[in-house]
Design a protein around this motif. Structure first.
Motif, PDB file in Angstrom:
ATOM      1  N   SER A  98       0.781  -1.376  -0.093  1.00  0.00           N
ATOM      2  CA  SER A  98      -0.076   0.200   0.039  1.00  0.00           C
ATOM      3  C   SER A  98       0.877   1.152  -0.165  1.00  0.00           C
ATOM      4  O   SER A  98       0.597   2.313  -0.498  1.00  0.00           O
ATOM      5  CB  SER A  98      -0.925   0.215   1.330  1.00  0.00           C
ATOM      6  OG  SER A  98      -1.612  -1.180   1.426  1.00  0.00           O
TER       7      SER A  98
ATOM      8  N   LYS B 296      -1.460   6.516  -4.154  1.00  0.00           N
ATOM      9  CA  LYS B 296      -2.145   5.336  -4.534  1.00  0.00           C
ATOM     10  C   LYS B 296      -1.097   4.443  -5.202  1.00  0.00           C
ATOM     11  O   LYS B 296      -1.030   5.015  -6.516  1.00  0.00           O
ATOM     12  CB  LYS B 296      -3.594   5.964  -6.077  1.00  0.00           C
ATOM     13  CG  LYS B 296      -4.204   4.927  -5.493  1.00  0.00           C
ATOM     14  CD  LYS B 296      -5.821   5.266  -6.551  1.00  0.00           C
ATOM     15  CE  LYS B 296      -6.735   3.825  -6.858  1.00  0.00           C
ATOM     16  NZ  LYS B 296      -6.898   3.300  -6.311  1.00  0.00           N
TER      17      LYS B 296
ATOM     18  N   GLY C 160      -9.615   7.559  -0.463  1.00  0.00           N
ATOM     19  CA  GLY C 160      -8.560   8.106  -0.215  1.00  0.00           C
ATOM     20  C   GLY C 160      -8.385   8.344   0.838  1.00  0.00           C
ATOM     21  O   GLY C 160      -7.630   9.273   1.473  1.00  0.00           O
TER      22      GLY C 160
END
Length: 387
Positions: free
Chosen positions: A86, A219, A234
């Motif tokens: 991530s 992202k 988000g």
């Protein structure tokens, strides 16, 4: 080596495995009767227990007030990988590894994530990599304590402050056993099955504000499976840090973790747990000093682990055996100990050099470590005589 008489006293708990580790002293299944049996993990009862686990963890570890804690799937491994997938790739990355599990993160970064501008720094079993090569502007991934090598970092002074990068620390065998420089770390992971002797399959994830900022601003250009997703729209999914887990946890294991935290508080908290591990390491240090057939795998006392303690065998006849012969010797030695109910699972890690590994996390009684060493002498002498 002369004949060694079989010892009389056995460890009260002969469990020296590095994971799952020995249960805490006084453990009983009766302590788990209050678990949320048959209840949804979304129920008020179950969520209250999950939140207790999170909040009590913050208190006992004395985490900075703005750090967040979550319970995540797949043990420490899952916690590390969900953050690597991530967070990494936005900027350069430095990875430091010196034992088996740290090298897994190297494999992830190079072969799976294929991170650009990724520097790999490794050390052999028993020694640390060159931390002075850490770049001030790069993200960092490293293991605080090497469970399979018996080596820990002495401090985090080598990590320069930089608000734009994240530092990911696999701390599964150091949390509750060693002093941690929380403010230097942005992602800290561990599992219940290590120092507190909990059950496996659940990971603990601790995030700093910088880690949260990275999740909300970056992202990655890669698919993220459901188990890795920590944001919604988000923004950080705050529910994860209030006890709403990504998948279904075992409420029985949660109850056991809560009981382990009870025990930790009863014995005196974090520093008392660390002191138990330190005492066990000192017992082993005294034993090695008077024993001619064994030495620490980690020769530098200043970086020697007090939780996963590793040894190499140096007796000349053993040293002349090839690696396969040494591993067979150790298997037979361990079998002798198991038959006597003197020690279980004290063999070294399969990918590490042939040797011994004694878990000395807080749930192991130092008195049992003291009772173990004569049995190690006996088993080694008996096996050596059989060569």
């Amino acid at each position: 080596m002369t004949d060694v008489a079989k010892p009389g006293a056995r460890p009260a708990c002969p469990h020296f495995s590095s994971g799952p580790t020995a249960k805490r002293p006084g453990f009983s299944l009766d302590q788990l009767k209050g678990f949320a049996q048959g209840r949804s993990h979304r129920s008020a009862l179950a969520k209250s227990k999950l939140k207790q686990a999170i909040e009590r963890t913050k208190t006992i570890l004395n985490l900075p007030k703005d750090y967040r804690v979550a319970i995540v799937p797949a043990s420490d491994t899952g916690a590390v990988e969900m953050c690597m997938w991530s967070m990494l790739g936005q900027r350069a990355t430095d990875i430091f590894a010196w034992e088996s599990f740290g090298k897994d993160w190297v494999t992830d970064a190079v072969n799976e994530l294929k991170l650009p501008d990724c520097n790999i720094h490794t050390g052999d079993y028993g020694v640390l990599p060159p931390f002075e090569k850490a770049r001030d502007d790069a993200d960092i991934v490293f293991t605080w304590n090497g469970t399979t090598s018996g080596v820990r970092i002495p401090n985090a002074d080598w990590i320069a402050d930089n608000p734009d990068r994240v530092v990911i620390c696999d701390a599964t065998s150091s949390v509750f056993a060693q002093d941690m420089a929380w403010e230097k770390l942005d992602v800290i992971t561990y599992s219940w099955q290590k120092v507190l002797g909990g059950e496996a399959a659940h990971g603990m994830l601790i995030l700093s504000p910088r880690a949260v900022a990275r999740l909300e601003s970056y992202k990655p250009d890669r698919p993220l499976p459901k188990l890795f997703r920590m944001t919604k729209g988000g923004k950080l999914n705050e529910a994860l840090f209030e006890g709403a887990t990504i998948n279904t946890p075992s409420m029985l294991c949660v109850e056991d973790y809560l009981a382990a935290l009870d025990w930790a508080e009863e014995v005196g908290g974090y520093q008392a747990l660390k002191a138990r591990s330190d005492r066990s390491l000192q017992i082993l240090t005294d034993w090695v000093a008077k024993t001619d057939w064994v030495e620490f795998l980690c020769e530098d006392e200043s970086v020697r682990s007090n939780s996963g303690v590793t040894f190499k065998l140096v007796e000349p006849r053993f040293a002349k055996l090839d690696e396969a012969g040494q591993r067979d010797f150790l298997k037979r030695m361990m079998k002798r100990l198991e038959v006597e109910d003197a020690a279980f699972d004290a063999n070294g890690y399969g990918k590490a050099p042939p040797g011994l590994r004694i878990w000395c996390g807080a749930t192991v009684e130092p008195d049992d470590v003291a009772k173990l060493t004569p049995w190690l002498d006996w088993a080694f002498a008996a096996e050596l005589a059989a060569l």
